[in-house]
Each structure stands twice: as structure tokens, then as C-alpha cells.
Design an enzyme around this catalytic site. Structure first.
Site, PDB file in Angstrom:
ATOM      1  N   HIS A  79     -16.104  23.590  36.857  1.00 15.40           N
ATOM      2  CA  HIS A  79     -16.101  22.171  36.482  1.00 15.40           C
ATOM      3  C   HIS A  79     -16.777  21.331  37.573  1.00 15.40           C
ATOM      4  CE1 HIS A  79     -15.038  18.333  34.925  1.00 15.40           C
ATOM      5  NE2 HIS A  79     -13.861  18.196  35.498  1.00 15.40           N
ATOM      6  N   CYS A  81      -5.461  25.705  36.926  1.00 17.25           N
ATOM      7  CA  CYS A  81      -6.397  24.658  37.352  1.00 17.25           C
ATOM      8  C   CYS A  81      -7.844  25.086  37.166  1.00 17.25           C
ATOM      9  CB  CYS A  81      -6.225  24.354  38.837  1.00 17.25           C
ATOM     10  SG  CYS A  81      -4.547  23.925  39.322  1.00 17.25           S
ATOM     11  N   LYS A 138     -11.950  25.718  32.945  1.00 21.95           N
ATOM     12  CA  LYS A 138     -11.028  26.587  33.670  1.00 21.95           C
ATOM     13  C   LYS A 138     -11.733  27.761  34.348  1.00 21.95           C
ATOM     14  CE  LYS A 138      -7.802  28.770  35.377  1.00 21.95           C
ATOM     15  NZ  LYS A 138      -8.792  29.153  36.371  1.00 21.95           N
ATOM     16  N   CYS A 165     -15.116  12.692  35.208  1.00 22.58           N
ATOM     17  CA  CYS A 165     -15.433  14.001  34.614  1.00 22.58           C
ATOM     18  C   CYS A 165     -16.147  13.864  33.272  1.00 22.58           C
ATOM     19  CB  CYS A 165     -14.159  14.808  34.436  1.00 22.58           C
ATOM     20  SG  CYS A 165     -13.138  14.863  35.915  1.00 22.58           S
TER      21      CYS A 165
HETATM   22  N1  COA Z   1      -8.774  29.327  39.288  1.00 23.57           N
HETATM   23  C1  COA Z   1      -8.819  30.619  39.668  1.00 23.57           C
HETATM   24  N2  COA Z   1      -9.038  31.026  40.948  1.00 23.57           N
HETATM   25  C2  COA Z   1      -9.218  30.054  41.860  1.00 23.57           C
HETATM   26  C3  COA Z   1      -9.206  28.699  41.545  1.00 23.57           C
HETATM   27  C4  COA Z   1      -8.959  28.347  40.208  1.00 23.57           C
HETATM   28  N3  COA Z   1      -8.920  27.070  39.845  1.00 23.57           N
HETATM   29  N4  COA Z   1      -9.427  27.971  42.660  1.00 23.57           N
HETATM   30  C5  COA Z   1      -9.603  28.848  43.656  1.00 23.57           C
HETATM   31  N5  COA Z   1      -9.475  30.113  43.170  1.00 23.57           N
HETATM   32  C6  COA Z   1      -9.545  31.364  43.930  1.00 23.57           C
HETATM   33  C7  COA Z   1     -10.766  31.424  44.819  1.00 23.57           C
HETATM   34  O1  COA Z   1     -11.832  32.072  44.147  1.00 23.57           O
HETATM   35  C8  COA Z   1     -10.263  32.249  45.975  1.00 23.57           C
HETATM   36  O2  COA Z   1     -10.246  33.614  45.581  1.00 23.57           O
HETATM   37  P1  COA Z   1     -10.576  34.783  46.649  1.00 23.57           P
HETATM   38  O3  COA Z   1      -9.507  34.664  47.710  1.00 23.57           O
HETATM   39  O4  COA Z   1     -10.492  36.015  45.810  1.00 23.57           O
HETATM   40  O5  COA Z   1     -11.943  34.462  47.154  1.00 23.57           O
HETATM   41  C9  COA Z   1      -8.823  31.802  46.130  1.00 23.57           C
HETATM   42  O6  COA Z   1      -8.423  31.335  44.823  1.00 23.57           O
HETATM   43  C10 COA Z   1      -8.606  30.690  47.144  1.00 23.57           C
HETATM   44  O7  COA Z   1      -9.631  29.703  46.948  1.00 23.57           O
HETATM   45  P2  COA Z   1      -9.591  28.295  47.670  1.00 23.57           P
HETATM   46  O8  COA Z   1     -10.909  27.642  47.430  1.00 23.57           O
HETATM   47  O9  COA Z   1      -9.123  28.458  49.084  1.00 23.57           O
HETATM   48  O10 COA Z   1      -8.469  27.533  46.836  1.00 23.57           O
HETATM   49  P3  COA Z   1      -7.816  26.149  47.184  1.00 23.57           P
HETATM   50  O11 COA Z   1      -6.373  26.399  47.389  1.00 23.57           O
HETATM   51  O12 COA Z   1      -8.578  25.439  48.249  1.00 23.57           O
HETATM   52  O13 COA Z   1      -8.044  25.326  45.819  1.00 23.57           O
HETATM   53  C11 COA Z   1      -7.213  24.374  43.818  1.00 23.57           C
HETATM   54  C12 COA Z   1      -7.351  25.660  44.641  1.00 23.57           C
HETATM   55  C13 COA Z   1      -6.531  24.731  42.504  1.00 23.57           C
HETATM   56  C14 COA Z   1      -6.347  23.358  44.580  1.00 23.57           C
HETATM   57  C15 COA Z   1      -8.625  23.771  43.567  1.00 23.57           C
HETATM   58  O14 COA Z   1      -9.389  24.705  42.841  1.00 23.57           O
HETATM   59  C16 COA Z   1      -8.569  22.451  42.825  1.00 23.57           C
HETATM   60  O15 COA Z   1      -8.332  21.407  43.423  1.00 23.57           O
HETATM   61  N6  COA Z   1      -8.815  22.469  41.495  1.00 23.57           N
HETATM   62  C17 COA Z   1      -8.766  21.249  40.683  1.00 23.57           C
HETATM   63  C18 COA Z   1     -10.064  20.457  40.799  1.00 23.57           C
HETATM   64  C19 COA Z   1      -9.926  19.118  40.114  1.00 23.57           C
HETATM   65  O16 COA Z   1      -8.928  18.435  40.240  1.00 23.57           O
HETATM   66  N7  COA Z   1     -10.937  18.720  39.358  1.00 23.57           N
HETATM   67  C20 COA Z   1     -10.890  17.486  38.605  1.00 23.57           C
HETATM   68  C21 COA Z   1     -10.141  17.708  37.343  1.00 23.57           C
HETATM   69  S1  COA Z   1      -9.668  16.224  36.525  1.00 23.57           S
END
Ligand code: COA
Length: 383
Positions: free
Chosen positions: A329, A203, A325, A80
Site C-alpha cells: 500500500h 495490517c 494487505k 490513501c
Molecule cells: N504484513 C505482513 N508482514 C509484515 C508487515 C505486514 N503488514 N509489516 C511488516 N512485515 C514483516 C516484514 O516483512 C518483516 O519480515 P522479516 O523479518 O521476515 O523481514 C517483519 O514483518 C518486520 O518488519 P518491520 O518493517 O520491522 O515491521 P514494523 O514493526 O516496523 O511495521 C507495521 C509493522 C504493521 C507497524 C507496519 O507495517 C505498519 O505501520 N503498517 C500500516 C501502514 C499504514 O498505516 N498505512 C496507512 C493505512 S490507512
């Protein structure tokens, strides 16, 4: 910095090439008195490898899409923090006299692969033997950090929630941000848990996007624009990959080292900034960053955040663009995106999210759970 470009961040239809081209075109178009692409004599691409789309030689994609073929291009990968390190490499190329004009770009395309592949792709930036193969994701790693911070310092869940609420609020004024929806502390606390104590709204999301900045030596910069933004000092650091090897779970040694080096080089430190762009991949990461950068005493970032000081209009705005956030990212793009935001803010062109009177800023970019970090200090000074 004499120019900067940025695509939207989010779930985008464009592929890696289109994203890179759009960010670079925007960066060149933003140079006040224009810049011939043939004058770029070095370029750096920060990227984790866009989910495997171009594993090797990704640098050629930047040369082609930025139309600087012929100039040496280096692909920088530090998870990252890839673009933070690319920016540092570019600044050092200029500082050393090796280059006069440098293009630094960051890119990731994350949303066009299935979740299993993405989990693998993100996971291999963490420790493999002790963390990934035991089932720990990045959310899991930061959950351990959050739990320890809460136990050591009594950090309340409301402070983590407030980081998310603030950054979502800030992102509403950023047209490039992935999310434009306001959330409340109650929403954050009630959201499904991803890795307790962190929930969905703690997240950063999975994002596509690219950003690019153009660097020039100070003399040349003044011929290209009357309002360059100066990189006053860069710093970087590293740490053990696995959490278990580190001296602390609640502080990143790589950040502390990077901040101290950047301050030494700039001749001033984070305590002088008008605002900060910090690496908030998970809400706890923003609190830890504030403490490691010396913007809050150890254990007191929660209080600072709950006081409203880190909001736009507060004493020390943090992540006015919405941060990782809520802006999104796209891994390798983030460090370049932070520099883009600082370019806009220090030139007074950040629109509704402008930090009043901004003169100094810092960008803080972390690789994975903290195995690498950069801190860059910017100001509007110069000859
Ligand atoms: N913050 C806010 N809303 C989020 C979100 C987040 N981080 N991630 C997804 N959403 C929302 C989507 O917009 C969607 O909304 P909608 O139903 O209104 O369209 C809903 O939540 C479901 O989205 P989806 O893509 O199915 O979520 P998911 O369960 O597959 O993924 C996380 C959610 C948190 C697991 C994923 O965003 C993630 O892995 N984040 C971390 C990424 C990471 O690790 N990066 C490296 C950092 S070191």
C-alpha cells in the site's frame, strides 16, 4: 482505459522519480497501437507527498518523468484515496469534453524515512486534535472499528484472519506484490498485536511503488486499441475526519455515497461485478467495504468471507491482486494500482490470478479512516 503500467511494490531501492518514470513508461508501452506522449492533454498525480520528499509542486515531477511537460498536471491529495480521486478527475475531464487523452498516475515512497517521521506523515491524514495527539495511529483507528464490528455483529477474529490469508494467497500470483508468502489463520491470530484486536498480519505494510493508467475518450480509445476498458461510472463521498463525529463506527458513509453515485452514473451497480478491488488497509476494512458496497448485508461479510466466496475461483473474488494487505500500500499509488489490475483482468491478461469470464469490476479507494472515498465501476462495453 487504453494503457496501464505498474512497478513492483515493496521496500525498493528506486527513488520517487525512477518509480514514476517506470510506471508511466510501462503505461505508454502497453497501448496496443502506440501513443505519442505529446497527445496527452491533461495529467493527474495522486500522492500524499512521498514522505515530504517533494511537498509542493509534485505535479512537475510527473510532467518530467512521464515526458509530458507542457500539459497541465494537477497533484491530487486525499490521503490513501489520492489516486482514486485522481482517476475520477481524469475521467471527468474526458466526460466533460475538456480533454481527450489523460494520464493518471499514483506514487508513494515510504520506506526511506525513519519510523517516527513516517508515523507523523501518516498520522497527519487523520484527525489531529482528538486522535493523533492522543496517540491514535491508523492501526489504532481501525482497531476501534474492528472492536465495534465484533461487538455489534459478533464478527469472529477468524473472519479477519481469513481476509489476510486469502489476500496473501492471491498475492502469490502477482509478480508486483510486496509479499509472496502464504500464511495461515493460526499465523494471523498468533502474530504480535499492533493495536488489539489487530495484529501484524492484519495490517497492510509500508510500501514504495507507482502505477499509471492512460484514459481516452471512447472514439479515440478505439483507434488505440481493440480492447479498451470502459469507466462506466465514478462516484465519491466524504465524511467527518474524526471517528467521534460519525454516525457509525462500523460503516463508512463516504463509501456508501460513492457507490450510489457510481451506480447511478453507470446504470448498474456493485451487485453486477465479476470481482472487486476494495480498500483493505486493515483486514476489518475489507469486511466493512463489502457491507458498504452492498456485496454483503450489514454484519454478514464475515460469513461471506469464511465461506470462500471472496477467493479466486469463488462466487465473488475480492482483491485478486493481493489487495493492500499483501500487494502493498504505497498510499498515493493504490487507486491507480487498482485500476491497473482491473485493466489486466477485464482484458483477460492477469495470468495465474485471472478471474474467469471477468466483464465488470469495481475499485474502492478510501482516504485514511474514511474521510473520503471513491468507487469506480468498469466494464468492457462501449460503442
Ligand atoms: N504484513 C505482513 N508482514 C509484515 C508487515 C505486514 N503488514 N509489516 C511488516 N512485515 C514483516 C516484514 O516483512 C518483516 O519480515 P522479516 O523479518 O521476515 O523481514 C517483519 O514483518 C518486520 O518488519 P518491520 O518493517 O520491522 O515491521 P514494523 O514493526 O516496523 O511495521 C507495521 C509493522 C504493521 C507497524 C507496519 O507495517 C505498519 O505501520 N503498517 C500500516 C501502514 C499504514 O498505516 N498505512 C496507512 C493505512 S490507512
Amino acid at each position: 482505459m487504453v494503457g496501464a503500467g505498474h512497478t513492483r511494490f515493496g521496500v525498493l531501492p528506486e527513488g520517487p522519480r525512477e518509480l514514476l518514470r517506470a510506471a508511466c513508461d510501462a503505461a505508454f508501452a502497453s497501448v496496443d497501437r502506440g501513443l505519442e506522449r505529446s497527445r496527452v492533454d491533461e495529467a493527474y498525480l495522486g500522492s500524499l507527498g512521498f514522505s515530504g520528499w517533494q511537498l509542493g509542486n509534485a505535479s512537475a515531477i510527473l510532467a518530467e518523468e512521464a515526458r509530458v511537460v507542457g500539459a497541465p498536471v494537477t497533484h491530487v491529495e486525499n490521503a490513501c484515496a489520492s489516486a482514486g480521486f485522481a482517476l475520477r478527475s481524469g475521467a471527468r475531464a474526458i466526460e466533460s469534453g475538456a480533454a481527450d487523452l489523460v494520464l493518471v498516475a499514483g506514487l508513494e515512497k515510504m520506506t526511506d524515512v525513519g519510523s517516527a517521521r513516517r508515523r507523523y506523515w501518516l498520522g497527519v491524514s487523520g484527525d489531529t486534535e482528538w486522535e493523533r495527539l492522543a496517540g491514535l495511529t491508523f492501526a489504532g483507528v481501525y482497531a476501534l472499528i474492528a472492536a465495534r464490528h465484533m461487538a455489534e455483529h459478533g464478527t469472529p477474529a477468524e473472519a479477519l484472519a481469513e481476509v489476510a490469508v486469502k489476500n496473501h494467497d492471491h498475492a502469490r500470483s502477482n509478480p508486483n506484490a510486496q509479499f509472496h508468502k502464504a500464511i495461515t489463520r493460526a499465523d494471523v491470530l498468533a502474530a504480535p498485536r499492533v493495536a488489539a484486536p489487530l495484529g501484524l498480519l492484519d495490517c497492510c505494510p509500508v510500501s514504495d511503488g507507482a502505477a499509471a493508467v492512460l484514459l481516452a475518450g471512447e472514439e479515440i480509445a478505439r483507434t488505440l486499441t481493440d480492447t479498451p476498458v470502459r469507466i462506466a461510472g465514478t462516484g465519491a463521498g466524504s465524511d467527518y475526519l474524526a471517528l467521534q463525529e460519525r454516525s457509525s463506527l462500523t460503516s463508512l458513509a463516504a463509501t456508501r455515497r460513492a457507490a450510489s453515485e457510481a451506480s447511478r452514473r453507470a446504470g448498474w451497480g456493485p451487485d453486477r461485478v465479476s470481482f472487486a478491488e476494495v480498500h483493505d488497509c486493515f483486514t476489518i476494512a475489507e469486511l466493512v467495504a463489502l457491507e458498504d458496497l452492498g456485496l454483503a448485508p450489514p454484519g454478514q461479510a464475515a460469513e461471506l468471507t469464511l465461506s470462500g466466496a471472496t477467493r479466486l475461483g469463488g462466487r465473488l473474488p475480492v482483491n485478486p491482486d493481493g489487495g493492500l494487505k499483501a500487494k502493498g500500500h504505497p498510499i498515493g499509488a493504490t487507486g491507480a494500482s487498482q485500476a491497473y489490475e482491473i485493466f489486466q483482468q477485464l482484458r483477460g491478461s492477469a495470468g495465474r490470478r485471472q478471474v474467469a469470464g471477468a466483464e465488470r469490476a469495481l475499485a474502492h479507494n478510501v482516504g485514511g479512516s474514511g474521510a473520503s472515498a471513491t468507487v469506480t465501476l468498469f466494464d468492457v462495453g462501449g460503442p
